[in-house]
Design a protein around this motif. Structure first.
Motif, PDB file in Angstrom:
ATOM      1  N   VAL A 219      37.631  36.049  32.858  1.00 28.37           N
ATOM      2  CA  VAL A 219      38.305  37.106  33.603  1.00 28.37           C
ATOM      3  C   VAL A 219      37.285  38.048  34.241  1.00 28.37           C
ATOM      4  O   VAL A 219      37.459  38.504  35.376  1.00 28.37           O
ATOM      5  CB  VAL A 219      39.263  37.887  32.682  1.00 28.37           C
ATOM      6  CG1 VAL A 219      39.820  39.113  33.383  1.00 28.37           C
ATOM      7  CG2 VAL A 219      40.398  36.985  32.213  1.00 28.37           C
ATOM      8  N   SER A 222      36.035  36.496  37.320  1.00 29.51           N
ATOM      9  CA  SER A 222      37.076  35.884  38.153  1.00 29.51           C
ATOM     10  C   SER A 222      36.953  36.299  39.616  1.00 29.51           C
ATOM     11  O   SER A 222      37.195  35.498  40.525  1.00 29.51           O
ATOM     12  CB  SER A 222      38.456  36.243  37.597  1.00 29.51           C
ATOM     13  OG  SER A 222      38.634  37.653  37.560  1.00 29.51           O
ATOM     14  N   ARG A 223      36.593  37.569  39.860  1.00 28.11           N
ATOM     15  CA  ARG A 223      36.436  38.020  41.248  1.00 28.11           C
ATOM     16  C   ARG A 223      35.295  37.258  41.921  1.00 28.11           C
ATOM     17  O   ARG A 223      35.420  36.849  43.090  1.00 28.11           O
ATOM     18  CB  ARG A 223      36.171  39.519  41.287  1.00 28.11           C
ATOM     19  CG  ARG A 223      35.959  40.074  42.688  1.00 28.11           C
ATOM     20  CD  ARG A 223      35.694  41.567  42.671  1.00 28.11           C
ATOM     21  NE  ARG A 223      35.322  42.068  43.982  1.00 28.11           N
ATOM     22  CZ  ARG A 223      34.089  42.041  44.470  1.00 28.11           C
ATOM     23  NH1 ARG A 223      33.093  41.537  43.736  1.00 28.11           N
ATOM     24  NH2 ARG A 223      33.819  42.504  45.678  1.00 28.11           N
ATOM     25  N   ASP A 285      44.322  32.712  42.771  1.00 30.52           N
ATOM     26  CA  ASP A 285      43.574  33.878  42.316  1.00 30.52           C
ATOM     27  C   ASP A 285      43.182  33.713  40.851  1.00 30.52           C
ATOM     28  O   ASP A 285      44.039  33.689  39.961  1.00 30.52           O
ATOM     29  CB  ASP A 285      44.418  35.144  42.484  1.00 30.52           C
ATOM     30  CG  ASP A 285      43.599  36.411  42.270  1.00 30.52           C
ATOM     31  OD1 ASP A 285      42.504  36.337  41.682  1.00 30.52           O
ATOM     32  OD2 ASP A 285      44.069  37.488  42.695  1.00 30.52           O
ATOM     33  N   ARG A 287      41.855  35.733  38.848  1.00 27.26           N
ATOM     34  CA  ARG A 287      42.154  36.890  38.011  1.00 27.26           C
ATOM     35  C   ARG A 287      43.471  36.702  37.264  1.00 27.26           C
ATOM     36  O   ARG A 287      43.648  37.244  36.161  1.00 27.26           O
ATOM     37  CB  ARG A 287      42.190  38.158  38.855  1.00 27.26           C
ATOM     38  CG  ARG A 287      40.835  38.569  39.429  1.00 27.26           C
ATOM     39  CD  ARG A 287      40.964  39.760  40.361  1.00 27.26           C
ATOM     40  NE  ARG A 287      41.727  39.421  41.556  1.00 27.26           N
ATOM     41  CZ  ARG A 287      42.022  40.301  42.514  1.00 27.26           C
ATOM     42  NH1 ARG A 287      41.632  41.563  42.409  1.00 27.26           N
ATOM     43  NH2 ARG A 287      42.710  39.920  43.573  1.00 27.26           N
TER      44      ARG A 287
END
Length: 345
Positions: A219, A222-223, A285, A287
């Motif tokens: 997490v 994740s970006r 995504d 995230r």
């Protein structure tokens, strides 16, 4: 994003808790859901089991069923998260621990110690199947990284090709170990087909912090994984060290996969199907995809293990069951995408 994550994760958490309690009621001894919660509350608090509950049922739930159930959730979650990370790193929706040969390396390590035990060779007290499986998975990653190191960018193509090469060699080595095992080859074959029957509380104490650590790391990055999906050149221009990112996440995902395989054996399709299915539901995504992969992977493997443990007349190795469930699903999904003219998954 935070609101959407909460809206998805909170219901999944409630469903997972309910599924764990429901699974604990199923089996030869019938136990009600309130009794399950009472037994677990007493177990966690170190108290005597509540009056009115059969002591045998309390022991079965607390020391037999619950470690196996939690083991299924944690192993499924670990495989789901590692699969999502592998697919994000390699930019390949068909990637998972098998693509890089990590599961095969863990299987080779476990098969090796089984054969050594069959031949009666003296091994150190700590040289158990889980230890050898973990060493095999980590060693495989090291070899894959060494072979791919000629490409300074550590590209996805180089990693996949290196993984395929190493996996092919290890598969042949496992076949040779089966030949050496002779009449006791069943020990290796059963482990390779996957089973959670041997899960115990020490395994849970090992898997739980690993699952928490691995999911949080996924997490956290994740970006960066979202940005890297636009290409290495764009990611580098935005200040992301793609080589370091791939190395760190490969190491963490290998740790998760190797520990999962060391406890349950080879369980296929979870790390491949779960992220792929979620990508069609919540989008690409990471995230959202990475934390949801933990819950969905845990639910999927819990369902499969409960089915083989408490529903089917004969206990089928869980790796065989997940392949039987996941294989047709993936084939249907693949053909549907082809029919729609989409090949990028």
């Amino acid at each position: 994003m935070h609101g959407r994550a909460a809206a998805l994760l909170l219901p999944l958490t409630a469903v997972l808790i309910l599924a764990v309690a429901l699974s604990a009621t199923l089996g030869f001894l019938q136990v009600s859901i309130p009794d399950v919660f009472a037994i677990l509350w007493a177990k966690l608090g170190g108290q005597a089991q509540p009056a009115g509950i059969d002591p045998v049922a309390a022991t079965v739930v607390a020391d037999v069923r619950m470690p196996r159930i939690l083991g299924a959730v944690l192993v499924g979650g670990l495989l789901g998260v590692s699969g999502a990370i592998f697919q994000a790193i390699l930019l390949n929706p068909l990637a998972d621990s098998y693509t890089l040969g990590i599961s095969t390396g863990a299987a080779f390590g476990a098969s090796l110690v089984i054969v050594l035990q069959i031949f009666g060779l003296a091994l150190p007290s700590g040289a158990t199947i889980p230890v050898f499986a973990f060493i095999g998975g980590v060693a495989t990653l090291a070899v894959v990284l060494f072979l791919a190191a000629g490409d300074r960018r550590l590209s996805s193509t180089s990693l996949i090709l290196a993984g395929v090469i190493v996996s092919a060699i290890l598969s042949a080595a496992i076949g040779f170990l089966k030949f050496l095992a002779d009449e006791q080859v069943g020990l290796i074959i059963f482990w390779l087909m996957g089973s959670l029957a041997g899960a115990a509380w020490p395994n849970i104490l090992l898997l739980a912090p690993t699952a928490l650590f691995g999911t949080l790391v996924g997490v956290f990055y994740s970006r960066d994984l979202n940005i890297m999906a636009t290409g290495d050149r764009a990611a580098t221009s935005l200040g992301i060290n793609t080589v370091r990112l791939r190395t760190v996440l490969l190491a963490v995902s290998t740790l998760m996969t190797a520990l999962a395989v060391s406890v349950s054996g080879i369980i296929g399709f979870v790390g491949l199907i779960v992220p792929h299915m979620l990508r069609h539901i919540v989008g690409p995504d990471n995230r959202l995809l990475i934390p949801l992969s933990f819950f969905t992977g845990g639910l999927l493997l819990l369902f499969a293990d409960t089915l083989t443990r408490a529903v089917l007349p004969v206990e089928v190795p869980i790796g065989v069951l997940t392949a039987l469930l996941g294989g047709p699903f993936f084939c249907i999904l693949f053909k549907r995408r082809q029919r729609d003219g989409k090949t990028d998954f």
